[in-house]
Design a protein around this motif. Structure first.
Motif, PDB file in Angstrom:
ATOM      1  N   UNK A   1       1.361  -1.243  -0.379  1.00 58.30           N
ATOM      2  CA  UNK A   1       0.090  -0.083  -0.058  1.00 58.30           C
ATOM      3  C   UNK A   1       0.897   1.042  -0.128  1.00 58.30           C
ATOM      4  N   UNK A   2       0.304   2.563  -0.783  1.00 61.05           N
ATOM      5  CA  UNK A   2       1.753   3.153  -1.154  1.00 61.05           C
ATOM      6  C   UNK A   2       0.735   4.187  -0.072  1.00 61.05           C
ATOM      7  N   UNK A   3       1.738   5.178   0.963  1.00 60.99           N
ATOM      8  CA  UNK A   3       1.255   6.169   1.635  1.00 60.99           C
ATOM      9  C   UNK A   3       0.924   7.144  -0.273  1.00 60.99           C
ATOM     10  N   UNK A   4      -0.235   7.903   1.355  1.00 64.62           N
ATOM     11  CA  UNK A   4      -1.200   9.293   0.276  1.00 64.62           C
ATOM     12  C   UNK A   4       0.435  10.040   0.389  1.00 64.62           C
ATOM     13  N   UNK A   5       0.824  10.671   0.843  1.00 56.56           N
ATOM     14  CA  UNK A   5       1.952  11.925   0.409  1.00 56.56           C
ATOM     15  C   UNK A   5       1.591  12.576   0.280  1.00 56.56           C
ATOM     16  N   UNK A   6       2.759  13.840  -1.082  1.00 65.14           N
ATOM     17  CA  UNK A   6       1.861  15.126  -0.755  1.00 65.14           C
ATOM     18  C   UNK A   6       1.575  16.057  -1.361  1.00 65.14           C
ATOM     19  N   UNK A   7       1.495  14.765  -2.541  1.00 65.03           N
ATOM     20  CA  UNK A   7       0.247  15.531  -3.571  1.00 65.03           C
ATOM     21  C   UNK A   7      -1.543  15.157  -3.595  1.00 65.03           C
ATOM     22  N   UNK A   8      -1.556  14.650  -2.629  1.00 65.00           N
ATOM     23  CA  UNK A   8      -2.300  14.327  -1.703  1.00 65.00           C
ATOM     24  C   UNK A   8      -2.815  15.237  -0.351  1.00 65.00           C
ATOM     25  N   UNK A   9      -1.902  15.276   0.147  1.00 67.69           N
ATOM     26  CA  UNK A   9      -1.790  16.765   1.486  1.00 67.69           C
ATOM     27  C   UNK A   9      -2.190  18.198   1.069  1.00 67.69           C
ATOM     28  N   UNK A  10      -1.936  17.995  -0.385  1.00 67.07           N
ATOM     29  CA  UNK A  10      -2.286  19.653  -0.968  1.00 67.07           C
ATOM     30  C   UNK A  10      -3.233  19.625  -1.719  1.00 67.07           C
ATOM     31  N   UNK A  11      -3.632  18.132  -1.974  1.00 65.53           N
ATOM     32  CA  UNK A  11      -5.451  17.722  -2.247  1.00 65.53           C
ATOM     33  C   UNK A  11      -6.647  18.253  -1.365  1.00 65.53           C
ATOM     34  N   UNK A  12      -6.804  18.232  -0.255  1.00 65.13           N
ATOM     35  CA  UNK A  12      -7.233  17.575   1.012  1.00 65.13           C
ATOM     36  C   UNK A  12      -6.961  19.470   1.152  1.00 65.13           C
TER      37      UNK A  12
END
Length: 527
Positions: free
Chosen positions: A228-239
């Protein structure tokens, strides 16, 4: 000596050097360097100022593309200042032509002057040099200061210059801007000056993606393709982006003409494989009437950033770009500068400029007009009348409106804010010209030069009056002290807010040199 003689000398200097001012305006316009990366534009001003005998500090306030220049004539006398801006805007690359097309060798994503700051800076520079010429010719004592102010589009330099003391000791400041909205055209601000602006970048960093979940047995590689891949920085920006959009109505009251805008900065992701993005950045700018409103909105954005980081297994860093104060009126200064504008007269556009404007209209499929420029371009409006029109759509409680970081200067010296018409086209009812038209008109000498000449003369005459009229300076200072509750440090004075260094290390858009030559950092088509 009659003040009129000195003013005649300054006016004559502008007329005699009009061709040079036109050439210089075009040079800066074609450089079109964007925020914090205006290397060639700043160097141009530094070289010219030194050639004129100014002492120049390069990189003032820790900003590589800023400068602070000073020139003194004789002994004693007041200290009068103005400034140049020279930053362009990414995504607005337009040739100085009558059709939509980028400048040669570039694409539309490159920088382009929109306001245009190229002509803003040259208008103030022309006024400065005309004032200097008159001071020398007639033995007028005093000091001229001229500041190079980068990154205005992100409200970057003036809060830092203010906090570091560069505006201390000034007797008066002249601020100029091309008209950007009606009724602020060929006039001077009266009461309603620009408001506060906060800008910041939230940087999301995913340092330890391998700790997102417990490692499964038989997977010695921390981020195996089957894991399973960590969400990461792109997801943080999306949120962050979505949460801040969703909560915008809960940040500030539904009045006051405020806005919050965002820009996602490209941060150099390494892969689209199973590895999560390690770095992402989003910039916000908050335009509000008061510092208190800016602080309130910032508090909510900070909360959103912390929550987004936790959701996506990241940490968040906050990098300040701007904390600028709202503006402060000075009626003595406004009356002075408007009086000089009235003496100079509004700019006028000649036959060749009208031909160019009609050509643009024809290229857009419009019927060319006998008088293609807005009547407002050649009309003066008093500060009081402009104020009356402006206030029609504002609540009585709102003191400031829109944003520009010249406002930081207002808290250190009596300041006037001058507006002169840029070339603006009229058209059929309800028709909106595309953005490229305004950008092109700002780069075509025949259409932009009338504004530069008018502004240069007005600024020069205003500076000379301030140099020679001690009674006027005293009245302007008295009003400044009354409005601030005692001057600098007074009961109503707002101190400088910039408690940070210039964010020059962020990946701001810029021109780069590659094997293909000099180009915008987004390559042109075909590469």
């Amino acid at each position: 000596m009659s003040k009129n003689i000195a003013e005649e000398t300054a006016t004559r200097w502008v007329d005699e050097n009009a061709a040079e001012l036109s050439k210089w305006t075009s040079e800066i316009w074609h450089k079109a360097e964007t925020a914090w990366r205006e290397y060639e534009s700043a160097a141009w001003y530094v070289e010219r100022l030194r050639a004129e005998g100014f002492e120049v500090e390069e990189g003032s306030g820790g900003m590589p593309t800023a400068f602070a220049a000073s020139w003194t004539n004789g002994e004693g006398g007041p200290v009068i200042a103005s400034y140049a801006e020279y930053d362009a805007v990414p995504g607005n690359c337009q040739a100085a032509s009558t059709v939509k097309e980028p400048r040669v060798g570039l694409n539309e994503h490159a920088g382009g002057h929109t306001d245009p700051h190229s002509a803003l800076g040259m208008s103030a520079f022309g006024g400065l040099l005309a004032t200097k010429a008159a001071m020398q010719a007639h033995g007028i004592p005093g000091t001229l200061k001229f500041f190079g102010e980068p990154a205005e589009k992100v409200r970057g330099s003036k809060p830092i210059h203010a906090a570091k003391g560069y505006y201390d000791g000034l007797d008066a400041m002249i601020s100029f801007h091309p008209c950007y909205m009606l009724p602020l055209c060929n006039t001077v601000n009266w009461d309603t000056h620009c408001g506060a602006a906060y800008a910041m970048v939230y940087r999301f960093v995913c340092d330890e993606p391998e700790t997102w979940l417990k490692r499964a047995d038989g997977l010695p590689i921390p981020q195996a393709h089957s894991a399973v891949r960590a969400p990461g920085a792109n997801d943080a920006l999306f949120y962050m982006y979505n949460a801040s959009k969703a909560l915008r109505d809960s940040m500030l009251p539904h009045m006051g003409g405020w806005s919050i805008s965002e820009a996602i900065l490209t941060a150099g992701q390494a892969t689209a494989d199973n590895l999560p993005a390690r770095l992402s950045e989003i910039q916000y700018i908050i335009r509000v009437p008061t510092v208190e409103m800016a602080e309130q909105a910032t508090l909510i954005l900070d909360r959103n950033a912390e929550a987004a980081a936790k959701l996506a297994h990241c940490r968040v860093e906050k990098i300040w770009v701007s904390k600028s104060r709202p503006g402060l009126a000075n009626h003595v200064m406004a009356d002075l500068v408007y009086g000089k504008l009235a003496a100079v007269g509004a700019p006028t556009w000649g036959a060749r400029a009208k031909e160019i404007a009609r050509e643009i209209q024809a290229n857009l499929g419009l019927e060319p007009m006998a008088e293609p420029f807005l009547p407002d371009c050649e009309t003066l409006v008093s500060p009081q009348e402009a104020e009356r029109i402006l206030r029609q759509d504002l609540p009585p409680s709102q003191i400031n409106y829109t944003s520009d970081d010249y406002t930081d200067m207002c808290w250190h010296a009596p300041t006037a804010r001058l507006y002169i018409a840029r070339p603006m086209l009229t058209g059929p009812a309800g028709y909106a010209y595309p953005d490229w038209v305004m950008n092109a008109l700002g780069g075509i000498p025949e259409t932009i030069d009338p504004m530069v000449i008018c502004a240069s003369k007005t600024i020069a005459l205003s500076m000379l009056e301030l140099m020679q009229n001690a009674e006027l300076r005293t009245a302007a200072r008295k009003e400044f002290e009354e409005r601030t509750g005692g001057g600098i440090g007074g009961t109503n004075w707002i101190p400088a807010l910039a408690d940070y260094e210039a964010p020059i290390g962020l990946r701001w858009p810029e021109y780069v040199t590659t094997a293909r030559g000099r180009e915008w950092w987004i390559p042109s088509a075909g590469y």
